[in-house]
Write a protein that holds these residues in place. Structure first.
Motif, PDB file in Angstrom:
ATOM      1  N   GLN A 104       0.680  -1.235   0.369  1.00 24.31           N
ATOM      2  CA  GLN A 104      -0.139  -0.081  -0.356  1.00 24.31           C
ATOM      3  C   GLN A 104       1.111   0.903  -0.005  1.00 24.31           C
ATOM      4  O   GLN A 104       1.839   1.036   0.541  1.00 24.31           O
ATOM      5  N   GLU A 105       0.118   2.210  -0.500  1.00 26.58           N
ATOM      6  CA  GLU A 105       0.991   3.353   0.036  1.00 26.58           C
ATOM      7  C   GLU A 105       1.318   4.178   1.124  1.00 26.58           C
ATOM      8  O   GLU A 105      -0.145   3.797   2.191  1.00 26.58           O
ATOM      9  N   ALA A 106       2.017   4.622   1.443  1.00 19.53           N
ATOM     10  CA  ALA A 106       3.045   5.055   2.652  1.00 19.53           C
ATOM     11  C   ALA A 106       1.885   5.933   3.337  1.00 19.53           C
ATOM     12  O   ALA A 106       1.883   7.250   2.664  1.00 19.53           O
ATOM     13  N   PRO A 107       0.840   6.579   4.353  1.00 14.09           N
ATOM     14  CA  PRO A 107       0.585   6.978   4.773  1.00 14.09           C
ATOM     15  C   PRO A 107       2.233   8.554   4.930  1.00 14.09           C
ATOM     16  O   PRO A 107       2.916   8.098   5.102  1.00 14.09           O
ATOM     17  N   LYS A 108       1.166   9.603   4.727  1.00 14.93           N
ATOM     18  CA  LYS A 108       2.083  10.886   5.224  1.00 14.93           C
ATOM     19  C   LYS A 108       2.125  11.053   5.969  1.00 14.93           C
ATOM     20  O   LYS A 108       1.406  12.450   6.922  1.00 14.93           O
ATOM     21  N   ALA A 109       3.012  11.160   7.070  1.00 13.73           N
ATOM     22  CA  ALA A 109       3.540  11.158   8.500  1.00 13.73           C
ATOM     23  C   ALA A 109       4.056  13.639   7.801  1.00 13.73           C
ATOM     24  O   ALA A 109       5.173  14.067   7.108  1.00 13.73           O
ATOM     25  N   THR A 110       3.594  14.307   8.665  1.00  9.34           N
ATOM     26  CA  THR A 110       4.226  16.060   8.384  1.00  9.34           C
ATOM     27  C   THR A 110       4.853  15.675   8.982  1.00  9.34           C
ATOM     28  O   THR A 110       5.647  17.475   9.459  1.00  9.34           O
ATOM     29  N   ALA A 111       5.015  14.670  11.262  1.00  7.09           N
ATOM     30  CA  ALA A 111       5.722  16.119  12.124  1.00  7.09           C
ATOM     31  C   ALA A 111       6.999  16.041  11.261  1.00  7.09           C
ATOM     32  O   ALA A 111       7.862  15.468  10.926  1.00  7.09           O
ATOM     33  N   LYS A 112       7.575  17.049  11.814  1.00  4.89           N
ATOM     34  CA  LYS A 112       9.446  17.567  11.826  1.00  4.89           C
ATOM     35  C   LYS A 112       9.420  17.189  13.496  1.00  4.89           C
ATOM     36  O   LYS A 112       9.049  17.356  14.598  1.00  4.89           O
ATOM     37  N   ASP A 113      11.081  16.633  13.672  1.00  4.58           N
ATOM     38  CA  ASP A 113      11.612  16.174  14.649  1.00  4.58           C
ATOM     39  C   ASP A 113      11.581  17.542  15.936  1.00  4.58           C
ATOM     40  O   ASP A 113      12.195  17.359  16.786  1.00  4.58           O
ATOM     41  N   THR A 114      11.364  19.048  15.267  1.00  2.37           N
ATOM     42  CA  THR A 114      10.790  20.200  16.347  1.00  2.37           C
ATOM     43  C   THR A 114       9.920  20.114  16.880  1.00  2.37           C
ATOM     44  O   THR A 114       9.591  21.578  17.744  1.00  2.37           O
ATOM     45  N   ASP A 115       8.610  19.469  16.097  1.00  6.86           N
ATOM     46  CA  ASP A 115       7.015  19.500  16.766  1.00  6.86           C
ATOM     47  C   ASP A 115       7.173  18.593  17.935  1.00  6.86           C
ATOM     48  O   ASP A 115       8.069  18.564  18.811  1.00  6.86           O
ATOM     49  N   PRO A 116       6.044  20.112  18.401  1.00 11.41           N
ATOM     50  CA  PRO A 116       6.074  19.455  20.245  1.00 11.41           C
ATOM     51  C   PRO A 116       5.639  17.757  20.450  1.00 11.41           C
ATOM     52  O   PRO A 116       5.121  16.971  19.419  1.00 11.41           O
ATOM     53  N   LYS A 117       5.717  17.893  20.970  1.00 18.54           N
ATOM     54  CA  LYS A 117       5.861  16.420  21.409  1.00 18.54           C
ATOM     55  C   LYS A 117       4.629  15.178  21.176  1.00 18.54           C
ATOM     56  O   LYS A 117       4.164  14.106  20.896  1.00 18.54           O
ATOM     57  N   ASP A 118       3.262  16.426  21.384  1.00 17.09           N
ATOM     58  CA  ASP A 118       2.112  15.592  20.766  1.00 17.09           C
ATOM     59  C   ASP A 118       1.898  15.685  19.823  1.00 17.09           C
ATOM     60  O   ASP A 118       1.490  13.732  19.541  1.00 17.09           O
ATOM     61  N   LYS A 119       2.140  16.357  19.000  1.00 16.02           N
ATOM     62  CA  LYS A 119       2.447  16.428  17.840  1.00 16.02           C
ATOM     63  C   LYS A 119       3.211  14.844  17.265  1.00 16.02           C
ATOM     64  O   LYS A 119       2.563  13.565  16.458  1.00 16.02           O
ATOM     65  N   LEU A 120       4.348  14.662  18.063  1.00 11.66           N
ATOM     66  CA  LEU A 120       5.170  13.713  17.433  1.00 11.66           C
ATOM     67  C   LEU A 120       5.214  12.133  17.918  1.00 11.66           C
ATOM     68  O   LEU A 120       4.795  10.775  17.056  1.00 11.66           O
ATOM     69  N   VAL A 121       4.464  12.452  18.949  1.00 10.65           N
ATOM     70  CA  VAL A 121       3.554  10.855  19.517  1.00 10.65           C
ATOM     71  C   VAL A 121       2.351  10.571  18.712  1.00 10.65           C
ATOM     72  O   VAL A 121       2.286   8.850  19.116  1.00 10.65           O
ATOM     73  N   ALA A 122       1.414  11.226  18.662  1.00 13.81           N
ATOM     74  CA  ALA A 122       0.240  11.310  17.555  1.00 13.81           C
ATOM     75  C   ALA A 122       0.521  10.671  16.592  1.00 13.81           C
ATOM     76  O   ALA A 122       0.289   9.832  15.704  1.00 13.81           O
ATOM     77  N   GLU A 123       1.967  10.721  15.751  1.00 15.10           N
ATOM     78  CA  GLU A 123       2.128  10.614  14.876  1.00 15.10           C
ATOM     79  C   GLU A 123       1.767   9.120  14.823  1.00 15.10           C
ATOM     80  O   GLU A 123       2.528   8.129  13.691  1.00 15.10           O
TER      81      GLU A 123
END
Length: 182
Positions: free
Chosen positions: A87-106
């Motif tokens: 299948q096509e891979a989902p597009k993750a949008t987080a950058k390593d400098t994003d807040p913890k909650d966004k990184l953990v959710a992704e």
């Protein structure tokens, strides 16, 4: 009576053999599913353990930040599980400098994706060729091995970062036996 006992024993033996064969028809994928369940729990727990203000922590200048490791796990899960599933891979949008909650959710979403991607796979398909990093050709089996190795590698990395910050990694916590107080 003896004949009935013999017939019942044969029926039970055939049923047991059928169950054993059914449960081992995909031992590699079954092992990957078990690892996914355990490792996703540990990796998410480690990501949640690290305080948000420490996501930029690097043990040395040449190492990745904790946030980068979380982002990398997400990207790796999405890429490798897409190779496993076709299948096509989902597009993750987080950058390593994003807040913890966004990184953990992704990262959680990437484990959900891997769970779906791996769930319908069969060992008999693991010889199929896929295109990996840098255009290199490999088998689906290589993608399965790669993603499970990645989970172990990055959990140990996260555990070391947590310990360097004086925190206990999730798998190092001793749970008291049943009946004992925490």
């Amino acid at each position: 009576m003896r004949k009935l006992a013999c017939v019942l024993m044969c029926v039970f033996a055939i049923a047991a053999a059928a169950v054993a064969q059914e449960s081992s028809s995909n031992p590699v994928i079954d092992a990957a599913k078990n690892l996914l369940q355990r490792q996703s729990k540990n990796l998410v727990a480690a990501a949640e353990e690290m305080p948000a203000d420490q996501y930029s922590y690097k043990p040395t200048e040449g190492q990745n930040s904790f946030g980068h490791v979380v982002m990398h796990i997400t990207q790796s899960n999405n890429f490798l599980c897409s190779k496993i599933s076709g299948q096509e891979a989902p597009k993750a949008t987080a950058k390593d400098t994003d807040p913890k909650d966004k990184l953990v959710a992704e990262m959680k979403a990437s484990f959900d994706y891997c769970t779906t991607a791996i769930s319908s796979q069969k060992d008999s398909d693991l010889g199929q060729e896929v295109t990996m990093f840098g255009g290199r050709k490999a088998s689906k089996a290589a993608a399965v091995i790669g993603v499970t190795n990645d989970w172990a590698d990055h959990y140990s990395q996260m555990a070391m970062y947590l310990r360097q910050k004086g925190m206990m990694p999730p798998t190092a916590r001793r749970e008291p036996p049943a009946g004992e107080k925490k």
